[in-house]
Scaffold this motif. Sequence first.
Motif, short mmCIF file in Angstrom:
data_model
loop_
_atom_site.label_atom_id
_atom_site.label_comp_id
_atom_site.label_asym_id
_atom_site.label_seq_id
_atom_site.Cartn_x
_atom_site.Cartn_y
_atom_site.Cartn_z
N THR A 13 -34.24 2.98 7.55
CA THR A 13 -35.38 3.23 8.25
C THR A 13 -35.83 4.77 7.93
O THR A 13 -36.86 5.05 7.71
CB THR A 13 -35.15 3.24 9.80
N LEU A 14 -34.83 5.51 7.96
CA LEU A 14 -34.87 6.85 7.78
C LEU A 14 -35.21 7.10 6.12
O LEU A 14 -36.30 8.11 5.77
CB LEU A 14 -33.67 7.63 7.87
N ARG A 15 -34.65 6.44 5.44
CA ARG A 15 -35.12 6.34 4.01
C ARG A 15 -36.60 6.17 3.64
O ARG A 15 -37.36 6.68 3.00
CB ARG A 15 -34.33 5.63 3.06
N ALA A 16 -37.03 5.07 4.43
CA ALA A 16 -38.34 4.64 4.15
C ALA A 16 -39.43 5.62 4.82
O ALA A 16 -40.34 5.88 4.05
CB ALA A 16 -38.77 3.28 5.00
N ALA A 17 -39.05 6.32 5.82
CA ALA A 17 -39.80 7.40 6.20
C ALA A 17 -40.00 8.76 5.17
O ALA A 17 -41.02 9.15 5.10
CB ALA A 17 -39.41 7.91 7.80
N LEU A 18 -38.68 9.12 4.58
CA LEU A 18 -38.58 10.14 3.69
C LEU A 18 -39.49 9.57 2.51
O LEU A 18 -40.25 10.44 2.13
CB LEU A 18 -37.30 10.33 3.31
N GLU A 19 -39.48 8.26 2.12
CA GLU A 19 -40.18 8.04 1.01
C GLU A 19 -41.87 8.02 1.04
O GLU A 19 -42.60 8.50 0.22
CB GLU A 19 -40.04 6.72 0.54
N ALA A 20 -42.17 7.40 2.18
CA ALA A 20 -43.48 7.56 2.77
C ALA A 20 -44.09 9.01 2.76
O ALA A 20 -45.15 9.36 2.36
CB ALA A 20 -43.74 6.81 3.89
N LEU A 21 -43.39 9.83 3.39
CA LEU A 21 -43.71 11.10 3.51
C LEU A 21 -43.79 11.99 2.11
O LEU A 21 -44.57 12.78 1.68
CB LEU A 21 -42.76 12.10 4.45
N ARG A 88 -48.06 11.86 11.91
CA ARG A 88 -47.60 10.99 13.01
C ARG A 88 -48.34 9.53 12.98
O ARG A 88 -47.92 8.80 13.67
CB ARG A 88 -47.87 11.75 14.26
N ARG A 89 -49.27 9.37 12.24
CA ARG A 89 -50.04 8.17 12.17
C ARG A 89 -49.37 7.34 10.62
O ARG A 89 -49.79 6.24 10.55
CB ARG A 89 -51.37 8.28 11.91
N ILE A 90 -48.28 7.93 9.93
CA ILE A 90 -47.80 7.10 8.94
C ILE A 90 -46.98 6.18 9.32
O ILE A 90 -45.99 6.31 10.32
CB ILE A 90 -46.99 8.13 8.04
N PRO A 91 -47.12 4.83 9.21
CA PRO A 91 -46.42 3.85 9.89
C PRO A 91 -44.89 3.96 9.65
O PRO A 91 -44.15 3.52 10.70
CB PRO A 91 -46.89 2.31 8.96
N ALA A 92 -44.47 4.44 8.69
CA ALA A 92 -42.98 4.40 8.24
C ALA A 92 -42.31 5.65 9.34
O ALA A 92 -41.16 5.41 9.78
CB ALA A 92 -42.57 4.69 7.12
N LEU A 93 -43.18 6.50 9.73
CA LEU A 93 -42.62 7.52 10.50
C LEU A 93 -42.70 7.05 11.98
O LEU A 93 -41.82 7.38 12.84
CB LEU A 93 -43.56 8.89 10.39
N GLU A 94 -43.54 6.26 12.44
CA GLU A 94 -43.84 5.81 13.70
C GLU A 94 -42.52 4.93 13.96
O GLU A 94 -42.01 4.86 15.03
CB GLU A 94 -45.26 5.22 14.02
#
Length: 129
Positions: A13-21, A88-94
């Motif tokens: 989950t953290l890795r996906a957020a990092l990749e999206a960001l 904050r609207r990036i789905p992976a961050l939510e």
Amino acid sequence: MRLLNRMEFVAETLRAALEALAAAAPNWLEQALAERETNWLGRYGERVDAWHGLPDDQDRDSWLRQVGEDGFHLLTAAWRPDAPDWLRRIPALETLRRAWLQQYHRGQDGVRARESEDLPPGHQRLASL
């Protein structure tokens, strides 16, 4: 087995957020990560199921705590007033935010993984497929 699934879930989950960001706001992410001395690439550069175990110097509880602290660092940076609000609207961050609410406690004594009796019921909990 549940603990290993949980470890994979939070790290992925953290890795996906990092990749999206990294794709959406690479400069912002670089600055946010530089504030915390963590080997981000070493820890989250590969899929968690690509490695077979923990670093030699960590037990599972401390590893879960480290991932939790890293995730909270990223969330705190994204919710600062000076961060772009569209982050904050990036789905992976939510998804990261929701997963961390379910998986971790953060208080005066630091970050700790929730115990099984403190987790949401299975039908309400985010989970990997």
